[in-house]
Scaffold this motif. Structure first.
Motif, PDB file in Angstrom:
ATOM      1  N   THR A  93       0.999  -1.631   0.189  1.00 43.69           N
ATOM      2  CA  THR A  93      -0.194  -0.062   0.116  1.00 43.69           C
ATOM      3  C   THR A  93       0.544   1.580  -0.453  1.00 43.69           C
ATOM      4  O   THR A  93       1.711   1.175   1.099  1.00 43.69           O
ATOM      5  CB  THR A  93      -0.427  -0.099   1.214  1.00 43.69           C
ATOM      6  OG1 THR A  93      -2.041  -1.188   0.792  1.00 43.69           O
ATOM      7  CG2 THR A  93      -1.492   0.989   1.480  1.00 43.69           C
ATOM      8  N   GLU A 235      -3.658  -0.094  -8.528  1.00 36.54           N
ATOM      9  CA  GLU A 235      -2.894  -1.521  -8.042  1.00 36.54           C
ATOM     10  C   GLU A 235      -2.149  -2.087  -9.263  1.00 36.54           C
ATOM     11  O   GLU A 235      -2.444  -2.221 -10.823  1.00 36.54           O
ATOM     12  CB  GLU A 235      -4.111  -2.488  -7.850  1.00 36.54           C
ATOM     13  CG  GLU A 235      -5.022  -2.640  -6.852  1.00 36.54           C
ATOM     14  CD  GLU A 235      -5.717  -3.773  -6.403  1.00 36.54           C
ATOM     15  OE1 GLU A 235      -5.617  -5.068  -6.990  1.00 36.54           O
ATOM     16  OE2 GLU A 235      -6.680  -3.583  -5.828  1.00 36.54           O
ATOM     17  N   HIS A 250      -0.592  -0.709  -4.355  1.00 31.13           N
ATOM     18  CA  HIS A 250      -2.009  -0.130  -4.066  1.00 31.13           C
ATOM     19  C   HIS A 250      -2.088   1.167  -4.392  1.00 31.13           C
ATOM     20  O   HIS A 250      -1.385   1.647  -3.383  1.00 31.13           O
ATOM     21  CB  HIS A 250      -2.659  -1.138  -3.529  1.00 31.13           C
ATOM     22  CG  HIS A 250      -4.222  -1.005  -3.386  1.00 31.13           C
ATOM     23  ND1 HIS A 250      -5.272  -0.890  -4.481  1.00 31.13           N
ATOM     24  CD2 HIS A 250      -4.762   0.034  -2.261  1.00 31.13           C
ATOM     25  CE1 HIS A 250      -6.081  -0.160  -4.052  1.00 31.13           C
ATOM     26  NE2 HIS A 250      -6.366   0.470  -3.024  1.00 31.13           N
TER      27      HIS A 250
END
Length: 288
Positions: A93, A235, A250
């Motif tokens: 992330t 993504e 992401h």
């Protein structure tokens, strides 16, 4: 023709070549593409990122130039001295500030000229820098030249030359980008050993106003972008010999159907894939 393209450097003329991103573009046989450019984390000595064809890790070399003549007969560029720097790519992330640029859309190019060059254009239907608006369609254009530097590693390279706003000054500036193509490989053993290609698209009647998205899975790579109003997400997935598919990066709070594109064996052209209330359409499906 489907392709996986990696940017080796960008040069803002008359400055030297440089590269501070991991930039990977997946292009389908139907000329749909997803282009994602993630900043490399500042650090030192080596940039280790998953190779676009999966498996082993690749090193990204930072470059500097000294203004010597170009090795390509019809294009001028700075001679490179390559210094490997340690810049680990962020994983999983990320924050929006980790993204240099991410966009998707449709590409086209002219027939080759006598010198092998061609004029190319990329229409952005999703763009991290531009909210979705019919009056602000982004189209970038450039001339693309075959590139040879005397080092034959079996991969095709191309030098892109065009003009666009410099990220630091905002002034429209001449630039060069050097690209290398990696042949798509099958993500798992198959009798024909052909790479699979899947394209999902969100937009038009399937999406609310201001909602657009595209996912391209090609061989051992899958990546996508989506915008819903002011929200943007991306993504990136990669297949590796040990462990299979994993999500590599992401950004954003929106969800993309990359996992469905990778895993769903019942997809068909024109079929629908629903992900968190958004309905995506299968635009391309096959092997390359």
């Amino acid at each position: 023709m489907a392709s996986i393209s990696i940017r080796e450097h960008i040069r803002w003329l008359p400055g030297p070549p440089e590269e501070n991103t991991s930039t990977i573009v997946l292009t389908s046989p139907g000329r749909r593409f997803v282009d994602i450019r993630i900043f490399l984390r500042p650090g030192a000595a080596r940039a280790r990122v998953s190779s676009p064809d999966g498996g082993v890790l690749a090193e990204t070399a930072m470059t500097t130039g000294n203004g010597a003549p170009d090795a390509c007969s019809h294009v001028a560029r700075a001679k490179l001295t390559r210094t490997v720097v340690d810049q680990s790519l962020p994983m999983a992330t990320l924050s929006p500030s980790d993204v240099d640029w991410a966009f998707a859309g449709y590409s086209r190019s002219s027939e080759p000229r006598e010198d092998g060059s061609r004029h190319a254009a990329w229409l952005h239907v999703v763009d991290s820098r531009t909210p979705d608006h019919s009056e602000r369609v982004v189209i970038d254009e450039a001339d693309v030249y075959p590139y040879r530097d005397g080092e034959d590693d079996g991969r095709s390279r191309a030098l892109e030359r065009g003009r666009m706003p410099h990220p630091d000054t905002g002034v429209v500036t001449d630039y060069e980008e050097l690209w290398v193509d990696v042949e798509p490989q099958a993500a798992a053993p198959s009798p024909a050993e052909k790479a699979r290609c899947v394209v999902l698209e969100l937009g038009g009647e399937d999406g609310a106003a201001g909602t657009r998205g595209m996912v391209v899975c090609l061989g051992r790579r899958c990546q996508g972008v989506v915008r819903a109003g002011v929200e943007f997400a991306l993504e990136q997935w990669v297949w590796e010999e040990e462990g299979g598919w994993r999500r590599e990066n992401h950004v954003g709070g929106l969800s993309l159907p990359c996992a469905e594109a990778i895993e769903d064996k019942d997809l068909e052209i024109g079929g629908k894939v629903e992900r968190h209330g958004l309905v995506w359409t299968v635009m391309e499906l096959g092997e390359v």
